[in-house]
Design a protein around this motif. Sequence first.
Motif, PDB file in Angstrom:
ATOM      1  N   THR A 273     -13.137  25.516  19.362  1.00 43.13           N
ATOM      2  CA  THR A 273     -13.913  26.735  19.611  1.00 43.13           C
ATOM      3  C   THR A 273     -12.648  27.508  18.423  1.00 43.13           C
ATOM      4  O   THR A 273     -14.001  28.856  17.671  1.00 43.13           O
ATOM      5  N   ALA A 274     -12.855  26.786  17.374  1.00 44.36           N
ATOM      6  CA  ALA A 274     -12.662  27.745  15.792  1.00 44.36           C
ATOM      7  C   ALA A 274     -14.152  26.984  15.208  1.00 44.36           C
ATOM      8  O   ALA A 274     -14.101  28.045  13.788  1.00 44.36           O
ATOM      9  N   LEU A 275     -14.498  26.841  15.211  1.00 43.70           N
ATOM     10  CA  LEU A 275     -15.845  25.627  14.528  1.00 43.70           C
ATOM     11  C   LEU A 275     -16.505  26.755  14.418  1.00 43.70           C
ATOM     12  O   LEU A 275     -16.875  27.124  15.001  1.00 43.70           O
ATOM     13  N   LYS A 276     -16.917  26.816  12.900  1.00 43.88           N
ATOM     14  CA  LYS A 276     -17.743  28.226  12.902  1.00 43.88           C
ATOM     15  C   LYS A 276     -19.136  27.557  11.763  1.00 43.88           C
ATOM     16  O   LYS A 276     -20.606  28.095  11.969  1.00 43.88           O
ATOM     17  N   SER A 277     -19.402  26.339  11.030  1.00 39.66           N
ATOM     18  CA  SER A 277     -20.035  26.004  10.186  1.00 39.66           C
ATOM     19  C   SER A 277     -20.135  24.545  10.468  1.00 39.66           C
ATOM     20  O   SER A 277     -19.142  24.132   9.643  1.00 39.66           O
ATOM     21  N   VAL A 278     -21.335  24.080  10.357  1.00 41.38           N
ATOM     22  CA  VAL A 278     -20.871  22.120  10.228  1.00 41.38           C
ATOM     23  C   VAL A 278     -22.656  22.006   9.203  1.00 41.38           C
ATOM     24  O   VAL A 278     -23.361  22.533   9.286  1.00 41.38           O
ATOM     25  N   GLU A 279     -22.468  21.781   8.027  1.00 39.42           N
ATOM     26  CA  GLU A 279     -24.303  21.031   7.570  1.00 39.42           C
ATOM     27  C   GLU A 279     -23.170  19.239   7.269  1.00 39.42           C
ATOM     28  O   GLU A 279     -22.547  19.176   6.223  1.00 39.42           O
ATOM     29  N   PHE A 280     -24.776  18.953   6.927  1.00 41.80           N
ATOM     30  CA  PHE A 280     -24.846  18.119   6.449  1.00 41.80           C
ATOM     31  C   PHE A 280     -25.874  17.726   5.598  1.00 41.80           C
ATOM     32  O   PHE A 280     -27.118  18.349   6.432  1.00 41.80           O
TER      33      PHE A 280
END
Length: 314
Positions: free
Chosen positions: A186-193
């Motif tokens: 629930t803290a995760l804001k952004s994910v980039e590959f």
Amino acid sequence: EEDFDPPADPDNYIIPAKTTLDDEEYYVVAIQRNAFKNETRIKTLKLADSETVLRLDMESLSNMPNVTSITGDRPVKFNTIGGVVINDASLKTLTLNIQGYFTYTETPISGNAALTDVELTCSRSSALGSNFLMNCGAVKNLTYHGSADIGNNSAMGHLSNLETVVIDNKGGYAAKINDSAFREMTALKSVEFTGAVSGINYCAFYGDTALESFKAGTYAGGSISIGDWAFGNDTALAEFTVGETPVNSVGGSAFQAVALKKIYLKADNLTVNSYVFWGVSNLEELWFDGDVSEFKGQLISQWDNQNSSVKRVI
């Protein structure tokens, strides 16, 4: 095997690439077991630049109670099977260039309870699972350079404070995000590959209510599948892109209740399952660009569709 004495200013202690002993110059090629264990004087530790690989033995950089930073571009190799190399209670920043890879069972970096910022480079493809950064639950920002697959069953869930993830796999093989890998973080804001992703599996990001952005690069010559509930109930998700990678399958409720206004999917014999965009009340445009082979059910609810301009491009 010379004993290293910290300098008068331990805030910037550097492990040298070479050292002199009895007027003879030697390359520093290994840090042996317990070499820095219980060393209280060091606050920051840096590896001097060198092209030669530095071997880090079990517990070689462990139990330094005052160290807050370990950094260096010099390639290192962990010499341990199932043991810990870095375990420092005050460590906050870690930057390493690892000649090797992580497996689902190895725990070379573990128990660093204050660690918040991690940047790792791995020379070989890794498998990141529940043992990766074990007991390092304070990590907020993770940058990983290299090819990697993300394990299943809440593989990254132990990193409960994680906010940003960058997997720099450009030039490597397409990554796969397995079942429930980042579920309910629930803290995760952004994910980039930065490179390609070949699959985003069942519930991979389900319930990540703070997730605003997912980005991946184009998979040249390949396609991607998006599993059931992959981004379900990610109510803040406003940006999603997999570049120009064709999508071959979108699972049921894959984007349920997200915040996306515009969705563009390049289709490759695409199968679209039921309720994919159910509850996406802000949806304005929906594009399927290419070959859609089958719609298996209702995509969005009648209520959600009242303010939507749904478009399909074949």
